[in-house]
Design an enzyme around this catalytic site. Structure first.
Site, PDB file in Angstrom:
ATOM      1  N   HIS A  17      13.897  38.729  23.988  1.00 41.16           N
ATOM      2  CA  HIS A  17      13.586  39.251  25.309  1.00 41.16           C
ATOM      3  C   HIS A  17      12.491  38.575  26.146  1.00 41.16           C
ATOM      4  O   HIS A  17      12.973  38.363  27.306  1.00 41.16           O
ATOM      5  CB  HIS A  17      13.297  40.832  25.183  1.00 41.16           C
ATOM      6  CG  HIS A  17      14.219  41.733  24.440  1.00 41.16           C
ATOM      7  ND1 HIS A  17      13.767  42.621  23.467  1.00 41.16           N
ATOM      8  CD2 HIS A  17      15.511  41.666  24.706  1.00 41.16           C
ATOM      9  CE1 HIS A  17      15.091  43.164  23.124  1.00 41.16           C
ATOM     10  NE2 HIS A  17      16.226  42.785  24.032  1.00 41.16           N
ATOM     11  N   LYS A  41      22.953  56.333  23.186  1.00 33.00           N
ATOM     12  CA  LYS A  41      21.920  56.060  22.475  1.00 33.00           C
ATOM     13  C   LYS A  41      20.745  56.846  22.282  1.00 33.00           C
ATOM     14  O   LYS A  41      20.151  57.216  23.370  1.00 33.00           O
ATOM     15  CB  LYS A  41      21.506  54.539  22.690  1.00 33.00           C
ATOM     16  CG  LYS A  41      22.474  53.350  22.839  1.00 33.00           C
ATOM     17  CD  LYS A  41      21.740  52.203  22.895  1.00 33.00           C
ATOM     18  CE  LYS A  41      22.583  50.954  22.528  1.00 33.00           C
ATOM     19  NZ  LYS A  41      22.027  49.593  23.222  1.00 33.00           N
ATOM     20  N   ARG A  90      23.275  35.753  22.928  1.00 30.42           N
ATOM     21  CA  ARG A  90      22.871  35.047  21.718  1.00 30.42           C
ATOM     22  C   ARG A  90      24.190  34.466  20.918  1.00 30.42           C
ATOM     23  O   ARG A  90      24.069  33.091  20.465  1.00 30.42           O
ATOM     24  CB  ARG A  90      22.395  36.068  20.586  1.00 30.42           C
ATOM     25  CG  ARG A  90      21.139  36.500  21.045  1.00 30.42           C
ATOM     26  CD  ARG A  90      20.533  37.699  20.186  1.00 30.42           C
ATOM     27  NE  ARG A  90      21.480  38.892  20.434  1.00 30.42           N
ATOM     28  CZ  ARG A  90      21.324  40.109  20.101  1.00 30.42           C
ATOM     29  NH1 ARG A  90      20.408  40.395  19.374  1.00 30.42           N
ATOM     30  NH2 ARG A  90      22.349  40.894  20.484  1.00 30.42           N
ATOM     31  N   SER A 128      16.402  43.931  18.205  1.00 33.56           N
ATOM     32  CA  SER A 128      15.711  44.984  18.351  1.00 33.56           C
ATOM     33  C   SER A 128      15.825  45.827  16.857  1.00 33.56           C
ATOM     34  O   SER A 128      15.113  46.162  16.096  1.00 33.56           O
ATOM     35  CB  SER A 128      15.785  45.893  19.566  1.00 33.56           C
ATOM     36  OG  SER A 128      15.427  45.303  20.723  1.00 33.56           O
TER      37      SER A 128
HETATM   38  O1  PNS Z   1      22.121  45.478  25.852  1.00 31.12           O
HETATM   39  P1  PNS Z   1      21.602  47.107  25.890  1.00 31.12           P
HETATM   40  O2  PNS Z   1      20.051  46.686  25.737  1.00 31.12           O
HETATM   41  O3  PNS Z   1      22.033  47.843  25.027  1.00 31.12           O
HETATM   42  O4  PNS Z   1      21.798  47.394  27.390  1.00 31.12           O
HETATM   43  C1  PNS Z   1      21.201  48.693  27.842  1.00 31.12           C
HETATM   44  C2  PNS Z   1      21.777  48.927  29.279  1.00 31.12           C
HETATM   45  C3  PNS Z   1      20.564  49.866  29.745  1.00 31.12           C
HETATM   46  C4  PNS Z   1      21.352  47.410  30.092  1.00 31.12           C
HETATM   47  C5  PNS Z   1      23.047  49.300  29.470  1.00 31.12           C
HETATM   48  O5  PNS Z   1      23.455  50.433  28.369  1.00 31.12           O
HETATM   49  C6  PNS Z   1      23.447  49.563  30.936  1.00 31.12           C
HETATM   50  O6  PNS Z   1      23.799  48.752  31.818  1.00 31.12           O
HETATM   51  N1  PNS Z   1      23.379  51.189  31.096  1.00 31.12           N
HETATM   52  C7  PNS Z   1      23.534  51.380  32.319  1.00 31.12           C
HETATM   53  C8  PNS Z   1      25.044  52.334  32.598  1.00 31.12           C
HETATM   54  C9  PNS Z   1      25.865  51.338  33.137  1.00 31.12           C
HETATM   55  O7  PNS Z   1      25.853  50.645  34.177  1.00 31.12           O
HETATM   56  N2  PNS Z   1      26.995  50.871  32.502  1.00 31.12           N
HETATM   57  C10 PNS Z   1      27.951  49.840  32.750  1.00 31.12           C
HETATM   58  C11 PNS Z   1      29.141  50.304  33.611  1.00 31.12           C
HETATM   59  S1  PNS Z   1      30.285  51.447  32.573  1.00 31.12           S
END
Ligand code: PNS
Length: 162
Positions: A17, A41, A90, A128
């Protein structure tokens, strides 16, 4: 002022990150690192802990703001006048999900781009989840997470974390 937003769970922040954050910060005027509160989550670290670790790991980057957000990313990006969402990729396995998110977000606001930075090859295996699993089982996480947060993570798992 060109603002980008780098969202994620950061549960916890990893060296992968941090690499993406540093590279993205070098490509825009201001980078907002947004710690997501995702109703789907249950994170291991609280949003405040995740934000605090990011702050410790990025003290030397000046054009950075670390925030906690909930709700739709695109709404938050718009509120912050961000012109792009930046994420790390990745492997092909990341791509399918990320493409879906990028296309959904584009549909919600056509003016905000999603930019992908390819992972540093040294961190292509890193997540993570892997860090949590190692730390929970007393495996070494040195080098896998920023030095500044190593003790925070060990301490949390030492206190009965799983
Ligand atoms: O890759 P990650 O770390 O799981 O990403 C988490 C995150 C917070 C970036 C992702 O879950 C997110 O964008 N959540 C906000 C909800 C949203 O806008 N979803 C996309 C449209 S359904």
């Amino acid at each position: 002022m060109r603002t980008w937003i780098c969202p994620g769970s950061f549960d916890p922040v990893t060296s992968g990150h941090l690499d993406i954050i540093k590279r993205a910060a070098g490509m825009c005027d201001k980078l907002i690192v947004a710690v997501g509160v995702n109703y789907k989550k249950k994170p291991f670290f609280s949003a405040e802990e995740r934000k605090s670790m990011l702050e410790k790991a990025t003290e030397d980057i000046s054009n950075l703001e670390i925030v906690i957000f909930s709700g739709l990313l695109i709404d938050y990006a718009r509120e912050k006048h961000a012109v792009a969402i930046v994420k790390g990729l990745r492997a092909v396995s990341d791509f399918e999900y990320e493409l879906q998110m990028a296309l959904l977000n584009k549909r919600l606001d056509e003016s905000i781009e999603t930019i992908f930075l390819m992972t540093n090859i040294n961190y292509s295996f890193l997540s993570s989840r892997a860090v949590r699993e190692l730390a929970a089982n007393s495996g070494s996480i040195e080098g896998l997470v920023p030095d500044e947060v190593l003790e925070d993570i060990k301490r949390k798992f030492g206190k009965g974390g799983k």
